[in-house]
Write an enzyme that holds these catalytic residues in place. Structure first.
Site, PDB file in Angstrom:
ATOM      1  N   CYS A  81       0.882  -1.182   0.000  1.00 16.34           N
ATOM      2  CA  CYS A  81       0.000   0.000   0.000  1.00 16.34           C
ATOM      3  C   CYS A  81       0.911   1.220   0.000  1.00 16.34           C
ATOM      4  CB  CYS A  81      -0.927  -0.015   1.214  1.00 16.34           C
ATOM      5  SG  CYS A  81      -1.866  -1.565   1.387  1.00 16.34           S
TER       6      CYS A  81
ATOM      7  N   GLY B 208       6.591   7.569  -0.169  1.00 18.38           N
ATOM      8  CA  GLY B 208       7.681   7.929   0.737  1.00 18.38           C
ATOM      9  C   GLY B 208       8.480   6.728   1.204  1.00 18.38           C
TER      10      GLY B 208
ATOM     11  N   ASP C 225      -0.772   0.368  -5.306  1.00 18.53           N
ATOM     12  CA  ASP C 225      -1.867   1.070  -4.672  1.00 18.53           C
ATOM     13  C   ASP C 225      -3.073   0.919  -5.575  1.00 18.53           C
ATOM     14  OD1 ASP C 225      -2.041   3.222  -2.210  1.00 18.53           O
ATOM     15  OD2 ASP C 225      -3.571   3.581  -3.746  1.00 18.53           O
TER      16      ASP C 225
ATOM     17  N   ASP D 118       2.173  -1.466   5.069  1.00 13.69           N
ATOM     18  CA  ASP D 118       1.780  -0.254   5.798  1.00 13.69           C
ATOM     19  C   ASP D 118       0.290  -0.088   5.523  1.00 13.69           C
ATOM     20  OD1 ASP D 118       2.391   2.096   7.373  1.00 13.69           O
ATOM     21  OD2 ASP D 118       2.084   3.247   5.543  1.00 13.69           O
TER      22      ASP D 118
ATOM     23  N   CYS E 142      -0.646   3.834  11.128  1.00 11.55           N
ATOM     24  CA  CYS E 142      -0.512   5.150  11.755  1.00 11.55           C
ATOM     25  C   CYS E 142      -1.712   5.402  12.653  1.00 11.55           C
ATOM     26  CB  CYS E 142      -0.338   6.247  10.724  1.00 11.55           C
ATOM     27  SG  CYS E 142      -1.692   6.368   9.536  1.00 11.55           S
TER      28      CYS E 142
END
Length: 350
Positions: free
Chosen positions: A123, A128, A147, A204, A254
């Site tokens: 993903c 980054g 993605d 992630d 996150c």
């Protein structure tokens, strides 16, 4: 400060007695954040929920700011008394630097890709971590960045090109469908992939994002928040099957919820006996949270970054200026977004 976006507006009541419609370039203004996104563009007054961000000098007149028919860009207000002292790094050395928060940098080092390996970032947008992985590999090997949203994949390709990284191959593809159920043609480059195709995989995962900041409001519903756990498990299942025996899988989010972090680790260890938790290097954050049934030794192998762990009560800018450099670095390393990292090794087939 950039032009006011959807949730920004000016208030002049504290400074100017005249009608706000005659605000000119050079006038002193206050900037607020519209927490609920209900302030209409160019409103003269707003009674909704707002947070004060600071004072500044308007670089343009009110009519120039709010009457524009094109996209809003450029400098709208030059902040002179900001509440938050963090500077903007947008477009700073764009071909040399990619701005990331600390945990996002750490997670790539934990995956520790090596030159010549085949690595999957499931993903990857906006790229980054994918570009960081490619850099750690000295641009030698292959980084597959996926993605499911086409515009985001374009952003990955743009960032790879900007940083002159040639080993990144970006594909618009749903990660939950990235495992091939049929034999692949030898010349096929993109997804879906055969089982055990990758040396290392970074998942992630899409998450509720509760660790992100600065977010002054959270608008997702309970149904939306609880929808992430089953999606993460689908992606995780595909990742395990795509990973070579002896390979490394890093799972990160996150967010701060137990259900998307430690509960996922407990589920994975039970669901996939071939996986073992592994120590992380570097280990800057805290250990995992209790409550998911993991042992204390397992919690110590996990890594949680928690912005609430940093206490700034009673500190002002003068006390920070008098602090030792080591103390400031330590504070900066802990003052970050909420983030979670787990590292797994897939046992080799016997």
């Amino acid at each position: 400060m950039q032009y006011f976006e959807e949730h920004m507006f000016m208030s002049l009541e504290s400074y100017l007695p005249q009608d706000v419609r005659v605000v000119k370039a050079g006038d002193l203004v206050s900037v607020y954040s519209d927490i609920e996104g209900k302030c209409k563009r160019g409103a003269k007054e707003f009674k909704g929920v707002k947070v004060f961000l600071g004072n500044g000098i308007s670089e343009l007149s009110r009519s120039e700011i709010f009457s524009s028919s094109g996209p809003l860009k450029g400098l709208g207000v030059r902040m002179i008394e900001p509440v938050y002292l963090s500077p903007s790094f947008d477009n700073v050395l764009p071909s040399h630097l990619f701005l990331q928060n600390l945990p996002s940098v750490v997670v790539s080092h934990i995956l520790n890709p090596q030159p010549g390996e085949k690595v999957l970032d499931m993903c990857a947008a906006p790229g980054g971590k994918a570009t960081h992985l490619a850099t750690l590999m000295h641009d030698q090997g292959e980084v597959i960045a996926m993605d499911k949203i086409a515009n985001k994949v374009k952003k990955i390709k743009l960032n790879a090109e900007l940083l002159q990284l040639n080993c990144i191959k970006a594909f618009c593809y749903d990660g939950t469908k990235a495992l091939s159920v049929e034999k692949r043609e030898d010349e096929q480059e993109g997804p879906p992939f055969s089982p055990e195709s990758f040396d290392r995989i970074l998942l992630d995962a899409p998450c509720s994002g509760m660790g992100q900041r600065p977010n002054m409001a959270y608008s997702s519903t309970l149904k939306e928040v609880t929808s992430y756990q089953p999606l993460q498990r689908k992606l995780f299942t595909v990742a395990v099957k795509l990973l070579k025996p002896g390979g490394v899988l890093v799972y990160s989010t996150c967010t701060i919820t137990l259900s998307e972090n430690e509960e996922q680790v407990a589920w994975a260890l039970k669901r996939f006996p071939c996986l073992q938790l592994h120590p992380q290097e570097p280990h800057i954050g805290g250990e995992g949270m209790k409550g998911a049934g993991l042992r204390l030794d397992q919690l110590k192998l996990l890594q949680r970054f928690d912005p609430a762990a940093v206490t700034l009560q009673g500190m002002d800018i003068n006390s920070l200026q008098d602090s030792r450099e080591d103390d400031l670095i330590s504070l900066a390393n802990k003052d970050c977004i909420g983030f979670f990292i787990a590292k797994f090794i897939k046992s080799k087939s016997k």
